[in-house]
Write a protein that holds these residues in place. Sequence first.
Motif, PDB file in Angstrom:
ATOM      1  N   ARG A 173      -7.240   4.146  -5.537  1.00  0.00           N
ATOM      2  CA  ARG A 173      -8.475   4.776  -5.069  1.00  0.00           C
ATOM      3  C   ARG A 173      -8.135   6.070  -4.358  1.00  0.00           C
ATOM      4  O   ARG A 173      -7.015   6.248  -3.874  1.00  0.00           O
ATOM      5  CB  ARG A 173      -9.248   3.835  -4.152  1.00  0.00           C
ATOM      6  CG  ARG A 173      -8.549   3.449  -2.875  1.00  0.00           C
ATOM      7  CD  ARG A 173      -9.453   2.556  -2.020  1.00  0.00           C
ATOM      8  NE  ARG A 173      -8.908   2.418  -0.670  1.00  0.00           N
ATOM      9  CZ  ARG A 173      -8.092   1.455  -0.286  1.00  0.00           C
ATOM     10  NH1 ARG A 173      -7.713   0.526  -1.142  1.00  0.00           N
ATOM     11  NH2 ARG A 173      -7.648   1.410   0.938  1.00  0.00           N
ATOM     12  N   MET A 183      -3.459  -3.986  -9.567  1.00  0.00           N
ATOM     13  CA  MET A 183      -3.164  -2.712  -8.869  1.00  0.00           C
ATOM     14  C   MET A 183      -4.493  -1.960  -8.718  1.00  0.00           C
ATOM     15  O   MET A 183      -5.189  -1.718  -9.703  1.00  0.00           O
ATOM     16  CB  MET A 183      -2.163  -1.905  -9.683  1.00  0.00           C
ATOM     17  CG  MET A 183      -2.035  -0.455  -9.335  1.00  0.00           C
ATOM     18  SD  MET A 183      -1.233  -0.122  -7.771  1.00  0.00           S
ATOM     19  CE  MET A 183       0.457  -0.583  -8.158  1.00  0.00           C
ATOM     20  N   LYS A 184      -4.803  -1.602  -7.477  1.00  0.00           N
ATOM     21  CA  LYS A 184      -6.027  -0.803  -7.233  1.00  0.00           C
ATOM     22  C   LYS A 184      -5.598   0.598  -6.866  1.00  0.00           C
ATOM     23  O   LYS A 184      -4.719   0.791  -6.034  1.00  0.00           O
ATOM     24  CB  LYS A 184      -6.797  -1.409  -6.049  1.00  0.00           C
ATOM     25  CG  LYS A 184      -7.862  -2.414  -6.432  1.00  0.00           C
ATOM     26  CD  LYS A 184      -8.729  -2.727  -5.250  1.00  0.00           C
ATOM     27  CE  LYS A 184      -8.416  -4.136  -4.776  1.00  0.00           C
ATOM     28  NZ  LYS A 184      -9.152  -4.550  -3.613  1.00  0.00           N
ATOM     29  N   GLU A 236      -2.768   0.269  -4.183  1.00  0.00           N
ATOM     30  CA  GLU A 236      -2.732  -1.023  -3.492  1.00  0.00           C
ATOM     31  C   GLU A 236      -2.457  -2.130  -4.496  1.00  0.00           C
ATOM     32  O   GLU A 236      -3.157  -2.267  -5.501  1.00  0.00           O
ATOM     33  CB  GLU A 236      -4.063  -1.274  -2.793  1.00  0.00           C
ATOM     34  CG  GLU A 236      -4.042  -2.505  -1.908  1.00  0.00           C
ATOM     35  CD  GLU A 236      -5.333  -2.669  -1.128  1.00  0.00           C
ATOM     36  OE1 GLU A 236      -5.707  -1.741  -0.388  1.00  0.00           O
ATOM     37  OE2 GLU A 236      -5.977  -3.716  -1.291  1.00  0.00           O
ATOM     38  N   GLN A 237      -1.424  -2.917  -4.222  1.00  0.00           N
ATOM     39  CA  GLN A 237      -1.072  -4.035  -5.093  1.00  0.00           C
ATOM     40  C   GLN A 237      -1.024  -5.302  -4.256  1.00  0.00           C
ATOM     41  O   GLN A 237      -0.293  -5.366  -3.266  1.00  0.00           O
ATOM     42  CB  GLN A 237       0.289  -3.796  -5.754  1.00  0.00           C
ATOM     43  CG  GLN A 237       0.801  -4.953  -6.589  1.00  0.00           C
ATOM     44  CD  GLN A 237       0.005  -5.133  -7.864  1.00  0.00           C
ATOM     45  OE1 GLN A 237      -0.194  -4.200  -8.636  1.00  0.00           O
ATOM     46  NE2 GLN A 237      -0.490  -6.344  -8.077  1.00  0.00           N
ATOM     47  N   GLN A 238      -1.804  -6.283  -4.654  1.00  0.00           N
ATOM     48  CA  GLN A 238      -1.778  -7.553  -3.929  1.00  0.00           C
ATOM     49  C   GLN A 238      -1.094  -8.597  -4.796  1.00  0.00           C
ATOM     50  O   GLN A 238      -1.317  -8.654  -6.006  1.00  0.00           O
ATOM     51  CB  GLN A 238      -3.208  -7.998  -3.601  1.00  0.00           C
ATOM     52  CG  GLN A 238      -3.919  -6.992  -2.715  1.00  0.00           C
ATOM     53  CD  GLN A 238      -5.200  -7.530  -2.141  1.00  0.00           C
ATOM     54  OE1 GLN A 238      -5.379  -8.733  -2.023  1.00  0.00           O
ATOM     55  NE2 GLN A 238      -6.092  -6.630  -1.766  1.00  0.00           N
ATOM     56  N   LYS A 281       0.855  -1.191   0.000  1.00  0.00           N
ATOM     57  CA  LYS A 281       0.000   0.000   0.000  1.00  0.00           C
ATOM     58  C   LYS A 281       0.885   1.234   0.000  1.00  0.00           C
ATOM     59  O   LYS A 281       1.734   1.385   0.871  1.00  0.00           O
ATOM     60  CB  LYS A 281      -0.864  -0.007   1.261  1.00  0.00           C
ATOM     61  CG  LYS A 281      -2.325   0.244   1.030  1.00  0.00           C
ATOM     62  CD  LYS A 281      -3.088   0.256   2.314  1.00  0.00           C
ATOM     63  CE  LYS A 281      -3.988  -0.935   2.401  1.00  0.00           C
ATOM     64  NZ  LYS A 281      -4.856  -0.958   3.547  1.00  0.00           N
TER      65      LYS A 281
END
Lengths: 548, 520
Positions: free
Chosen positions: B4, B1-2, A270-272, A261
């Motif tokens: 926000r 990749m999110k 955010e990368q998971q 994060k």
Amino acid sequence: MDESKAFLVKRLLHLGVGSVFVVASVWLIISGFIIEGFAIEYQIEGDTFSFNFTIVLDVVLLVVGLVNLSMALRLAKLPRNTIVNFPLTRLLAGTFLVLLSLTSAWYFGVSTGHGNPLGTWLFLGGLSLFFPTALVPMIVGFTLCVYCMFCFSKIHFERISSDPDLLTIVDIRTPRGKVAEIKVDEIESISLTNASTGPKYLWILVFIIPIVYLYIDGFSFLLNPSSFGNAFGTGIAYVISASVQLGCLLLLLLDSHHILKILAGDRIYEQQFTPANIKSWRRANIGFMLQPRSSRDEGSIKKQTSSTLPEPPVTRQPTDYKRVTIGILFIVLGMLSRIFHAWAGEMLRFMLFIAGIILIVEGIKMDLRGFGRQIDSTHVPEGMIYSMRKGVYKSELMIPHTIEPASIQQLVQPRKLALVDHVVITGLAFFLGFQLYPVIVLLGPETGIGASLATWNILAIFGIGALLFLIHVDPRSVLKFKHGDRNDQIVHARRSRRQYNPIWLFRNFLAKYKIAFNQHGKSVIARILEYWVSVVLGMVASAIVYLG
Amino acid sequence: MKIRPRKRLQLNTYRVTSIIGLLTPVMFLGSIFGYAGYLFQEIPSFGTDESLKPDPSQFIDVNYTRLAEMAEFYDERFEAWHIPINFCVGAKFTDQNYNVCSSYAFSDNGALWTGSAMAGYVGKYLAGIKEGNAILKEDALRVIEKLVQGMSMMLAVPNGGLGPQYGATVARAFASPEHRATIPGCQYLFNMNHFKYFNGTGPYSDWRWSDFTSNDEYGGFYMGLGLAYKFINGTSPLEESIRSTLAVMIDQVCAGMLRSNFLGITGHGGPSGVDQKMLGFQGATWTLLVLKMGALAHPEKYSRLYYHFVAEELHAYFNRESGPQEILSNYFAYNFGMDVVFALLMLEEDPTLLNLYLENFHETIWSNVRYHRNPYFNSMYLAANRFEPGDSLDYELDVEDQLMEFDINHFPDVYQGVEPVPGNYELVNLSRWENFFQNSAIGVMISPLFLEFSLDKDVYNKPLTVKMRKTSIFMWDGNPFHPSSNKIDLLKEEPGVSFTAPYWISRGFCGFIETTGGRT
């Protein structure tokens, strides 16, 4: 043997294995080879059909062969700035569940109706025992395996140290990748952890009912002195199915799923990912991500010799056995209540199992840090990286040098609660209250037992409340960094090894709770109230059902 | 990749659209299943409507003297011809003298009908005590002793003996090698190739029994067991002997069922599919009944367990049996459902628990069958509520009317044909529902939930009464809304329990049926 030769040998090995498997599977399919008995028979409207699983085995061999060939034929080595993402534990869990369902289908068959010598389920002459042992695993297993087919990706990290200084993260996956360009000077914090379980706890709801019922029925068959004939086979099958499902549940909960994060400007990135190989695993750290091509030795990054950011006051990671112990206690209480038909009813029992699993997983991932391990703090040009590692699980936090000193606090505060903590508190409290109400209202003096059961239930409410207070207030020494509306914190220990004696521990325990209550009284009271309000709500809900 | 925004609470078009997009399928599926739930109640609602309430002014005036004569006749025939191996069977005779039996008609539901018969005979025993009629009481005890012996063998043969160390499987029927030679009709049990028939266990290894015992069987068996133990409480050697045997049987049932987790076990050793545990927040009556019997017979072993299940396992909230769907699917489920509920209601004396059980009874199974002109169910309702004579006059008159109708074409209990259905009976139009489930998209989607609904059978809009229904081994098991066949077979006699069970429950438990005269 140098690296390039080792790589060549590996490729040749993949080529050999892949070729053999592909040729063997094609030959088996063309020749029509069948393993006798590896089939199931079922009836539809009076007609008997048969399905032999040899073809499934052939397809598995073919897929394994093709995978090996593709690994052999890939054009290049893994670039130095890339992490390969693939959820191996999910694939393993899915595979075990599929194998369980295939074995169950072969052993029990899938037909319905009377006359099944192994037994039937749900109603007289009903469904074969495939359904209770393998329907849920089959659905979940196939879903996981199919899901994993679309999860492979490569994550490239690129740092362009020009004006502006950009960190580029490229997530290459089917059908569409994603690119994020982040200005380094806007970064307020970076966190990386693989100890967060999050929504994966929902797997407990999928598996807990079949696991518990299969164990109960399985052991009923195995331990009943009157059992005979097919009871033992059925009992063993039930226990194996429950155990495989439990193992897969733990695989899914304990897997090493990383969450990166980055707070930068007005956005959160955010990368998971789940590192798929050793190299990717070693690269899963903030230092590598900030300087992805720093050197041939991927473990080292460019460091800075000085920083205005603090190192933790005492560089020890705290170790805490409370959550694991109390989690195990809850599970044991649930089991004993079922074995002896005492105290916890079914709803409360399930909540005890769910709470126990959550606490054990949280404890393993977050609390059981090896005592004596240091909190590593590394100064890098961008800021300070704090790393807390224990074996498989780790948490890292990067705080930039630009953070204001006034935003850094050192204090003792109650443990930060996550959503699952509230689920545990309110769930247990609710069902304790739900169960207490009928004990008080329905079991009058005439029964001769009402007072005794009510006393035990009330004692249990206080006892479990005390245990939950212990783990959910749990004051800790933290180093807190505030960024606008968010904050990050590092939990650390304020004592050295020689101070671990019982008297010191007890005094420290009381002192911490006193400080926490003095400084965060509202938060502590809120947690206590949360428990007791849930107990009362449980009793109210029970009253509504009773009167309703 | 999110990616926000940091300000999490900000609503924007994307968020709102996402929320609506996620909720829409959930709401859609929820409304589909909600509609299915509504149909579950609506389609069979013709069988629960208030308009079915009968008009007492149309009832036959009761003649208690005649009813007593009929009961005496049925009971004599029952003892002489319908318990050759001490459990309830039909009988086929060579001629209309009915004194030479060519063959017994084993129904394969021996435990269920024997339990129903036992309920009647316990009523007869109570009637003997209430009326001070020692002969009545002795007659009842003599038959009860035989029925208890038969029921004990239903436990002993499959499990190897009597006692808590043995299993709790109940046989549908059984026969010894001697019976094979002497009891015509039981030879079907000696078919070694049939999947359902097994050798007994232990000392009964050369006996045969019928397996795959359903909850129907257990329901009647438990009722007979529980009522007999609770109400036969005299001090004569015979009564004590009966109670002693019943106590051992109850211990065996409780211990066996607890060990097997309330699962039925087949002759092969695996589960039969029978499960007597609560499921989906209903069906808790079975466990409660078993443990209540245990608490009465062996309080030191089972009393704590009973109250644990009542309160901590929340079974008292969920002893709810059956729904309206059985009117169109498995009507027999009402029969054995009433058996277990009635037994629990009669065994429980604690006022708080009894009130709660009664409430659940009234709201669930009773609300579905209260207007079905069923004297067996109605007499159970009156007894369970502890009504005094006159407290529920409509139901008393209904019971008496139906019992009187036995005299028209069911006395003796042979197949004498049925009276024609009056013109004010109409067939319910179920074709629109058939069409819905076969042709509409939503209907096709939810049709698997309605597989058991018999929408293609003729169904009347009112229940048939006794004179319009053919006899059977137990009439109250059949659907009163289905047209009855006009079978005539004057040589096949049924046990008469269709009459005697409701009669003796009404006379012995409820007390509103007198011995002579008429209703004043």
